[in-house]
Design a protein around this motif. Sequence first.
Motif, PDB file in Angstrom:
ATOM      1  N   MET A  39      35.361 -10.813  25.362  1.00  0.00           N
ATOM      2  CA  MET A  39      34.787  -9.476  25.494  1.00  0.00           C
ATOM      3  C   MET A  39      33.997  -9.063  24.252  1.00  0.00           C
ATOM      4  N   CYS A  40      34.057  -9.877  23.180  1.00  0.00           N
ATOM      5  CA  CYS A  40      33.185  -9.651  22.018  1.00  0.00           C
ATOM      6  C   CYS A  40      31.717  -9.693  22.433  1.00  0.00           C
ATOM      7  N   TRP A  41      31.429 -10.425  23.523  1.00  0.00           N
ATOM      8  CA  TRP A  41      30.051 -10.610  23.974  1.00  0.00           C
ATOM      9  C   TRP A  41      29.635  -9.612  25.050  1.00  0.00           C
ATOM     10  N   SER A  42      30.588  -8.844  25.580  1.00  0.00           N
ATOM     11  CA  SER A  42      30.282  -7.923  26.672  1.00  0.00           C
ATOM     12  C   SER A  42      29.345  -6.816  26.211  1.00  0.00           C
ATOM     13  N   ARG A  43      28.329  -6.528  27.012  1.00  0.00           N
ATOM     14  CA  ARG A  43      27.349  -5.504  26.655  1.00  0.00           C
ATOM     15  C   ARG A  43      27.481  -4.294  27.555  1.00  0.00           C
ATOM     16  N   ASP A  44      27.359  -3.120  26.953  1.00  0.00           N
ATOM     17  CA  ASP A  44      27.435  -1.886  27.735  1.00  0.00           C
ATOM     18  C   ASP A  44      26.041  -1.545  28.286  1.00  0.00           C
ATOM     19  N   ARG A  60      21.094 -10.107  19.509  1.00  0.00           N
ATOM     20  CA  ARG A  60      20.041  -9.129  19.225  1.00  0.00           C
ATOM     21  C   ARG A  60      19.988  -8.029  20.278  1.00  0.00           C
ATOM     22  N   LEU A  61      19.502  -6.878  19.852  1.00  0.00           N
ATOM     23  CA  LEU A  61      19.323  -5.733  20.737  1.00  0.00           C
ATOM     24  C   LEU A  61      17.886  -5.720  21.259  1.00  0.00           C
ATOM     25  N   ASP A  62      17.515  -4.637  21.926  1.00  0.00           N
ATOM     26  CA  ASP A  62      16.140  -4.484  22.376  1.00  0.00           C
ATOM     27  C   ASP A  62      15.203  -4.496  21.174  1.00  0.00           C
ATOM     28  N   ARG A  63      14.014  -5.025  21.380  1.00  0.00           N
ATOM     29  CA  ARG A  63      12.989  -5.151  20.337  1.00  0.00           C
ATOM     30  C   ARG A  63      13.424  -6.084  19.211  1.00  0.00           C
ATOM     31  N   GLY A  64      14.402  -6.944  19.511  1.00  0.00           N
ATOM     32  CA  GLY A  64      14.796  -7.971  18.561  1.00  0.00           C
ATOM     33  C   GLY A  64      15.614  -7.488  17.384  1.00  0.00           C
ATOM     34  N   GLU A  65      16.101  -6.274  17.439  1.00  0.00           N
ATOM     35  CA  GLU A  65      16.890  -5.746  16.314  1.00  0.00           C
ATOM     36  C   GLU A  65      18.233  -6.453  16.210  1.00  0.00           C
ATOM     37  N   THR A  66      18.672  -6.671  14.980  1.00  0.00           N
ATOM     38  CA  THR A  66      19.980  -7.267  14.736  1.00  0.00           C
ATOM     39  C   THR A  66      20.994  -6.164  14.461  1.00  0.00           C
ATOM     40  N   VAL A  67      22.243  -6.548  14.349  1.00  0.00           N
ATOM     41  CA  VAL A  67      23.291  -5.583  14.032  1.00  0.00           C
ATOM     42  C   VAL A  67      23.063  -4.987  12.645  1.00  0.00           C
ATOM     43  N   LEU A  68      22.390  -5.719  11.756  1.00  0.00           N
ATOM     44  CA  LEU A  68      22.099  -5.204  10.420  1.00  0.00           C
ATOM     45  C   LEU A  68      21.033  -4.115  10.474  1.00  0.00           C
ATOM     46  N   VAL A  71      26.857  -8.512   5.819  1.00  0.00           N
ATOM     47  CA  VAL A  71      26.086  -9.402   4.938  1.00  0.00           C
ATOM     48  C   VAL A  71      26.999 -10.434   4.297  1.00  0.00           C
ATOM     49  N   GLU A  72      28.179  -9.991   3.894  1.00  0.00           N
ATOM     50  CA  GLU A  72      29.142 -10.912   3.283  1.00  0.00           C
ATOM     51  C   GLU A  72      29.566 -12.003   4.257  1.00  0.00           C
ATOM     52  N   LYS A  73      29.676 -11.657   5.538  1.00  0.00           N
ATOM     53  CA  LYS A  73      30.114 -12.620   6.544  1.00  0.00           C
ATOM     54  C   LYS A  73      28.960 -13.472   7.080  1.00  0.00           C
ATOM     55  N   LEU A  74      27.781 -12.879   7.221  1.00  0.00           N
ATOM     56  CA  LEU A  74      26.677 -13.552   7.904  1.00  0.00           C
ATOM     57  C   LEU A  74      25.671 -14.207   6.965  1.00  0.00           C
ATOM     58  N   GLY A  75      25.715 -13.874   5.670  1.00  0.00           N
ATOM     59  CA  GLY A  75      24.880 -14.548   4.681  1.00  0.00           C
ATOM     60  C   GLY A  75      23.393 -14.408   4.943  1.00  0.00           C
ATOM     61  N   GLU A  76      22.723 -15.546   5.178  1.00  0.00           N
ATOM     62  CA  GLU A  76      21.265 -15.582   5.283  1.00  0.00           C
ATOM     63  C   GLU A  76      20.732 -14.872   6.527  1.00  0.00           C
ATOM     64  N   PHE A  77      21.608 -14.487   7.432  1.00  0.00           N
ATOM     65  CA  PHE A  77      21.185 -13.740   8.621  1.00  0.00           C
ATOM     66  C   PHE A  77      20.535 -12.414   8.232  1.00  0.00           C
ATOM     67  N   VAL A  78      20.792 -11.962   7.000  1.00  0.00           N
ATOM     68  CA  VAL A  78      20.217 -10.696   6.526  1.00  0.00           C
ATOM     69  C   VAL A  78      18.702 -10.755   6.471  1.00  0.00           C
ATOM     70  N   CYS A  79      18.119 -11.948   6.423  1.00  0.00           N
ATOM     71  CA  CYS A  79      16.655 -12.092   6.345  1.00  0.00           C
ATOM     72  C   CYS A  79      15.980 -12.035   7.717  1.00  0.00           C
ATOM     73  N   GLU A  80      16.750 -11.965   8.796  1.00  0.00           N
ATOM     74  CA  GLU A  80      16.159 -11.977  10.133  1.00  0.00           C
ATOM     75  C   GLU A  80      15.290 -10.743  10.374  1.00  0.00           C
ATOM     76  N   GLU A  81      14.239 -10.948  11.149  1.00  0.00           N
ATOM     77  CA  GLU A  81      13.296  -9.875  11.449  1.00  0.00           C
ATOM     78  C   GLU A  81      13.419  -9.434  12.899  1.00  0.00           C
ATOM     79  N   ASP A  82      13.000  -8.207  13.177  1.00  0.00           N
ATOM     80  CA  ASP A  82      12.945  -7.752  14.563  1.00  0.00           C
ATOM     81  C   ASP A  82      11.599  -8.153  15.170  1.00  0.00           C
TER      82      ASP A  82
END
Length: 429
Positions: free
Chosen positions: A105-110, A143-151, A167-178
Amino acid sequence: MEETLIKSDEKKLYDAAIEGNASLFQKLLQKNPFLLNKISFSSTHKSPLHIATYQRNLSIVQQIMDKSPELAEELDSQKSSPLHIAAAKGYVEIASILLAEAPKMCWSRDCRGMNPVHVAAMNGRVDVVERLVEEDGFAAMERLDRGETVLHLCVKHRQLGALKALVEKLGEFVCEEDDAGDTVLHLAVRFRQVETIQYLVENTIIHKKSKNLKGQTPLKILKQSITQPGSEETTQKIKEILKIRSTNQSSQSPPVEWLTKKRDSIMVVAILIATMAFQAAVSPAGGVWQDDTPPHRAGEAVMAYNNPETYKNFIRSNTVAFVTSLSTILLLISGLPFKYRFFMWALMAIMWVSVTAVGVTYAASIMVVTPGFDRKSLSQVIKTGISVWSGVMVVLLAGNILRLLLRWLRRVGVGFWTSERCFRKSGEV
């Protein structure tokens, strides 16, 4: 009559969940063990588990999970699961109970397209965010709509605590773009979040000159933003932070960013070197003997008999190239964070050794296949080239080791007359 009694029990069960009456809830389930399932099939709204979660009735949630764990996967009319509610409210104990029964259910979307990690992050529920990422870190990369990440979501809702945890858990994922090419730094500058900007530029590998699809850097976004009366001070603070970041990056960050951005290219080069070294080992320059005529045997290298010393150097350098290239591949696939300089310098040193070993292998091969009348002049050129190359590598390696050593000594409080101090004094003069 029986149907009326069942509906009455359903209402009592809902009331018990709302009021947190665990004893009444238990009695109703003892009276009718299938009551929860009947409600689940007949209701299109919130189940008793949704209500108990919302009310933070831990004992009732546990009773429901013991009786009907499948209710953890039930969705309400907004497509929200009980885990979504626990995430929004920050109920980490209930979230843990639900995850134990329904981790997927971590993957379930509302109905808004958000999974529980998104919901917890936008509400600043740091404990729940950490628990969800611990359960399934990949769900946080959805990712959310328009490519937004949880960050991006954390920045939009001004949740710096959740941003730091992710950021501490995901590391380089912080550089992702929408989809617009905006990083979280672009977003933080657009919303003028001074603390968030300072955290990002001091603790992540995001470069302040990164451009979105409109060609805008964070600094350009700051200059183009419409300022409110009294916001000049905030604008100046952000400019100073971004400029300091620019100065630091000019001397320190590019190697880190280069390795991070070129990870795939480095992997290809390492695989190519490993392939070359393996091929050179099984098919050395000069070929192998085709017959079993003493003292040699079929399959043995001709070089080993005709040029034994050169063959030894060839094997040594080729083995070093093979092992170091495999080490590079292992470091890259292990996902080591290159924002930590130890890993960055270790990889760079291994790459230097690998490339140098390939050069020595090439020189040994050329010496073997070159005719005798040209070998003397060629050998001198090759020895000179290898000597210069090895000298450059030794100087670079020694210099970087010295920098790391001096930095460590300064950190532990040992004073030294470093080049940095010397430059500072010369600048003051």
